[in-house]
Design a protein around this motif. Structure first.
Motif, PDB file in Angstrom:
ATOM      1  N   GLN A   1      -6.205  -1.686  -5.442  1.00  0.00           N
ATOM      2  CA  GLN A   1      -5.312  -0.717  -4.821  1.00  0.00           C
ATOM      3  C   GLN A   1      -5.121  -1.061  -3.358  1.00  0.00           C
ATOM      4  OE1 GLN A   1      -7.845   2.891  -5.181  1.00  0.00           O
ATOM      5  NE2 GLN A   1      -7.807   2.926  -2.944  1.00  0.00           N
ATOM      6  N   THR A   2      -4.036  -0.564  -2.790  1.00  0.00           N
ATOM      7  CA  THR A   2      -3.841  -0.682  -1.351  1.00  0.00           C
ATOM      8  C   THR A   2      -4.731   0.346  -0.661  1.00  0.00           C
ATOM      9  OG1 THR A   2      -2.087   0.966  -1.216  1.00  0.00           O
ATOM     10  CG2 THR A   2      -1.416  -1.309  -1.710  1.00  0.00           C
ATOM     11  N   VAL A   3      -4.788   0.284   0.656  1.00  0.00           N
ATOM     12  CA  VAL A   3      -5.564   1.272   1.401  1.00  0.00           C
ATOM     13  C   VAL A   3      -5.007   2.676   1.197  1.00  0.00           C
ATOM     14  CG1 VAL A   3      -6.494  -0.311   3.134  1.00  0.00           C
ATOM     15  CG2 VAL A   3      -4.253   0.740   3.506  1.00  0.00           C
ATOM     16  N   ASP A   4      -3.739   2.772   0.793  1.00  0.00           N
ATOM     17  CA  ASP A   4      -3.111   4.072   0.535  1.00  0.00           C
ATOM     18  C   ASP A   4      -3.240   4.502  -0.925  1.00  0.00           C
ATOM     19  OD1 ASP A   4      -2.231   4.247   3.210  1.00  0.00           O
ATOM     20  OD2 ASP A   4      -0.460   3.041   2.734  1.00  0.00           O
TER      21      ASP A   4
ATOM     22  N   ASP B   1      -5.983  -4.403   2.126  1.00  0.00           N
ATOM     23  CA  ASP B   1      -5.524  -3.843   3.399  1.00  0.00           C
ATOM     24  C   ASP B   1      -4.038  -4.133   3.608  1.00  0.00           C
ATOM     25  OD1 ASP B   1      -5.638  -2.550   5.827  1.00  0.00           O
ATOM     26  OD2 ASP B   1      -6.478  -4.255   6.915  1.00  0.00           O
TER      27      ASP B   1
ATOM     28  N   PRO C   1      -0.081  -1.974   3.396  1.00  0.00           N
ATOM     29  CA  PRO C   1       0.616  -0.696   3.261  1.00  0.00           C
ATOM     30  C   PRO C   1       1.789  -0.777   2.293  1.00  0.00           C
ATOM     31  CG  PRO C   1       1.368  -1.795   5.223  1.00  0.00           C
ATOM     32  CD  PRO C   1       0.359  -2.715   4.573  1.00  0.00           C
TER      33      PRO C   1
ATOM     34  N   LEU D   1      -0.339   5.492  -8.536  1.00  0.00           N
ATOM     35  CA  LEU D   1      -1.485   5.629  -7.647  1.00  0.00           C
ATOM     36  C   LEU D   1      -2.798   5.569  -8.409  1.00  0.00           C
ATOM     37  CD1 LEU D   1      -0.236   8.536  -5.353  1.00  0.00           C
ATOM     38  CD2 LEU D   1      -0.178   6.072  -4.879  1.00  0.00           C
TER      39      LEU D   1
END
Length: 191
Positions: free
Chosen positions: A16-19, A141, A143, A149
């Motif tokens: 996953q991304t940091v978000d 890392d 965005p 999600l």
């Protein structure tokens, strides 16, 4: 003398991304070879269970993922026939897939006996119904925007067990920073 067969250890694995983004338009919005190698190493010899969309997002030349039993969740008889023809096993639900794999388990995996590998709704159900005890998450890392999600691991039920590297981040050959987190459901034995 033991009290019968042990229950299989069930893990979830994702990037996953940091978000918290795990997907965009049916695929991953990044290419991180280091994470793909980590996935292969971590899931080696263990059966995988995934949703139909995750199965279809895999390049055809990699279906089924080699060296592992592939179980695919679908409610469509037509899709089930296609999945069988491609060399995987269709099931009607996540619990049905876990029951099937648990009944025939012969894994030599180190961390989990069965790996759930997506997609978003499959992970969400596994978390909501406490079906998994381990989550191995590659955090990238970046965005990147996306439409799928990662599940939220509730802090009252899940604990962050370790982060690799302990110093914070690795740097991929592409320069992208990433780390690997191991989360365990509270009250689960580490054995």
């Amino acid at each position: 003398m033991t009290g019968g067969p042990r229950q299989p250890r069930i893990g979830m694995i994702w990037a996953q991304t940091v978000d918290g983004v795990i997907g965009a338009e049916g695929g991953m919005p990044w290419h991180l070879p280091e994470d793909l190698r980590h996935f292969r190493r971590t899931t080696a010899a263990a059966p995988l269970i995934m949703g139909r969309k995750t199965w279809e997002s895999l390049p055809a030349r990699f279906r089924p993922l080699p060296g592992r039993r592939n179980v695919v969740i679908t409610s469509s008889d037509d899709r089930a026939a296609e999945i069988t023809g491609a060399g995987a096993e269709p099931v009607s639900s996540l619990p049905a897939g876990l029951d099937l794999l648990s009944a025939t388990l012969r894994s030599e995996a180190e961390e989990a006996d069965i790996w759930i590998m997506g997609g978003g709704s499959v992970y969400a159900r596994a978390v909501a119904e406490d079906l998994a005890e381990l989550a191995v998450v590659t955090v990238i890392d970046l965005p990147e925007p996306g439409d799928t999600l990662a599940p939220t691991l509730p802090k009252d039920r899940w604990a962050l067990e370790s982060v690799q590297p302990a110093s914070g981040w690795w740097h991929a050959e592409s320069g992208v920073r990433y780390r690997i987190e191991h989360h365990r459901r509270r009250g689960m034995n580490v054995s």
